[in-house]
Design an enzyme around this catalytic site. Structure first.
Site, mmCIF file in Angstrom:
data_model
loop_
_atom_site.group_PDB
_atom_site.id
_atom_site.type_symbol
_atom_site.label_atom_id
_atom_site.label_comp_id
_atom_site.label_asym_id
_atom_site.label_seq_id
_atom_site.Cartn_x
_atom_site.Cartn_y
_atom_site.Cartn_z
ATOM 1 N N PRO A 110 33.968 -9.161 13.540
ATOM 2 C CA PRO A 110 33.059 -9.025 14.686
ATOM 3 C C PRO A 110 33.121 -7.609 15.261
ATOM 4 C CG PRO A 110 34.461 -10.965 14.943
ATOM 5 C CD PRO A 110 34.961 -10.228 13.737
ATOM 6 N N GLY A 112 33.185 -4.552 17.781
ATOM 7 C CA GLY A 112 33.609 -4.202 19.147
ATOM 8 C C GLY A 112 34.423 -5.276 19.839
ATOM 9 N N ALA A 113 35.118 -6.127 19.071
ATOM 10 C CA ALA A 113 35.804 -7.269 19.675
ATOM 11 C C ALA A 113 37.317 -7.145 19.610
ATOM 12 C CB ALA A 113 35.346 -8.548 18.974
ATOM 13 N N GLY A 114 37.816 -5.932 19.325
ATOM 14 C CA GLY A 114 39.270 -5.741 19.284
ATOM 15 C C GLY A 114 39.868 -5.976 17.916
ATOM 16 N N ALA A 120 37.647 0.022 10.061
ATOM 17 C CA ALA A 120 37.521 -0.487 8.693
ATOM 18 C C ALA A 120 36.300 0.128 8.005
ATOM 19 C CB ALA A 120 37.432 -2.013 8.705
ATOM 20 N N ASP A 162 44.301 2.023 14.784
ATOM 21 C CA ASP A 162 43.325 1.240 14.003
ATOM 22 C C ASP A 162 43.127 1.796 12.606
ATOM 23 O OD1 ASP A 162 42.936 0.069 16.469
ATOM 24 O OD2 ASP A 162 40.768 -0.085 16.200
HETATM 25 O O1 PMV Z 1 39.501 -2.648 21.044
HETATM 26 P P1 PMV Z 1 40.049 -1.728 19.993
HETATM 27 O O2 PMV Z 1 40.374 -2.413 18.713
HETATM 28 O O3 PMV Z 1 39.215 -0.499 19.802
HETATM 29 O O4 PMV Z 1 41.475 -1.223 20.531
HETATM 30 C C1 PMV Z 1 41.600 -0.341 21.617
HETATM 31 C C2 PMV Z 1 43.057 -0.064 21.813
HETATM 32 C C3 PMV Z 1 43.400 0.874 22.959
HETATM 33 O O5 PMV Z 1 44.818 1.008 22.980
HETATM 34 C C4 PMV Z 1 42.967 0.262 24.291
HETATM 35 C C5 PMV Z 1 42.750 2.236 22.810
HETATM 36 C C6 PMV Z 1 43.293 3.032 21.629
HETATM 37 O O6 PMV Z 1 42.537 3.886 21.110
HETATM 38 O O7 PMV Z 1 44.463 2.856 21.251
#
Ligand code: PMV
Length: 326
Positions: A110, A112-114, A120, A162
């Site tokens: 999904p 923008g959902a973390g 990826a 990420d």
């Molecule tokens: O929501 P995501 O998967 O983009 O994770 C953001 C993670 C943070 O620590 C809030 C920001 C970052 O770049 O590390």
């Protein structure tokens, strides 16, 4: 034609605090983005990103970079920003500034959902585009170049977590510029998704403001760092019960920093009450996904009945990072 895939990720521990130099432990999950790339001689870039959104769309653009179809700008930017960046990195690595590409993206992550969908796409895109141009980059080099793409698209606010995790696979540890793989047992993740997305930039800025105004918020960020170090030990010892307890505490600390939401809290509690070892939000928060640890089907089933949860699924730790699919 070259095809590569790369996994999404969950944060076992440490999001937000990682922005201030504390360690974080993201883990790759068995949900992938796949990018297919063919070079074209006219220098144009055609991106087919139908699977990146529920509606699906195709964008075609060339010379001046302006899309020639009418779709919401935010969707175009989401899909094309990372693809543009990946293509720029491949052109740079292969010293072929004028080459064009047809790019097709399929993603089970999904947006923008973390769950690291953009990382990826960037990792798989750079791998496929460079191989299409006859260059093989090391996994470390792919991670580095994908990080540059994320940093640029996110106006300087990205950590290496990420992109490094998606390139390497498995559980990794990120502290500033220091990124490495960790030994980890197979982790039985269950993910709940509320169908929404948080605005990472806004949430990161909110935590920054809180941290500047209140000592408790700065202390909370440090406490998350301590918790991550405890979590690394539990991971090393394969102590799933302790990992779960620490995930619960990590969620509480993230709530104190103001980045949880009603639907994230509801999903976290549903998973805990169904017997999960622990549960927390993953990523920037505000909406999106939670991750729970549970070997049984109980929390996945419970999430299916939880108001606000639109999808729940199992996703084991994926020990493989970016991989060739052609
Ligand atoms: O929501 P995501 O998967 O983009 O994770 C953001 C993670 C943070 O620590 C809030 C920001 C970052 O770049 O590390």
């Amino acid at each position: 034609m070259a095809v590569s895939s790369a996994p999404g990720k969950v944060y076992l521990f440490g999001e937000h605090a990682v922005v201030y130099g504390e360690p974080a432990v993201p883990c790759a999950i068995e949900r992938r983005a796949t990018v297919e790339v063919s070079a074209r001689s006219d220098g144009r870039l055609r991106v087919d990103a139908g699977d990146l959104t529920l509606d699906g769309f195709t964008v075609e653009y060339g010379g001046d970079g302006a899309p020639d179809v009418d779709v919401p700008q935010s969707l175009v930017q989401a899909a094309t920003g990372y693809v543009d960046g990946a293509v720029a990195q491949a052109r740079d690595a292969a010293d072929s500034p004028d080459v064009g590409f047809d790019v097709a993206i399929e993603s089970a992550i999904p947006l923008g959902a973390g769950l690291g969908s953009s990382a990826a796409v960037a990792v798989a895109g750079i791998d496929a585009a460079t191989r299409e141009l006859g260059i093989e980059l090391s996994t470390e080099e792919l991670a580095k170049r994908a990080y540059r793409v994320e940093r640029e698209v996110q106006s300087g606010e990205a950590s290496r977590a990420d992109t490094f995790c998606s390139a390497m696979g498995g559980a990794v540890r990120v502290e500033g510029d220091d990124c490495r793989r960790l030994d980890a047992p197979n982790l039985p993740f269950v993910i709940g998704y509320d169908g929404g997305a948080g605005d990472t930039g806004e949430l990161v800025a909110g935590v920054r403001a809180l941290r500047e105004e209140y000592d408790f918020a700065a202390d909370t960020v440090e406490a998350i760092g301590d918790l991550v170090r405890r979590g690394e030990r539990a991971l090393d010892e394969g102590d799933i019960a302790e990992l779960g307890r620490l995930m619960d505490v990590n969620h509480g600390l993230l709530s104190a920093l103001g980045v949880s939401s009603r639907s994230l809290d509801a999903m976290v509690w549903a998973a805990r009450e169904a017997g999960a070892h622990g549960a927390k939000l993953t990523g920037a928060g505000g909406g999106g996904c939670i991750v729970a640890l549970d070997e049984s089907e109980a929390s996945r089933t419970a999430l299916g009945y939880t108001p606000g949860c639109v999808e729940s699924f199992r996703a084991e730790l994926d020990f493989e990072g970016v991989r060739r699919e052609d």
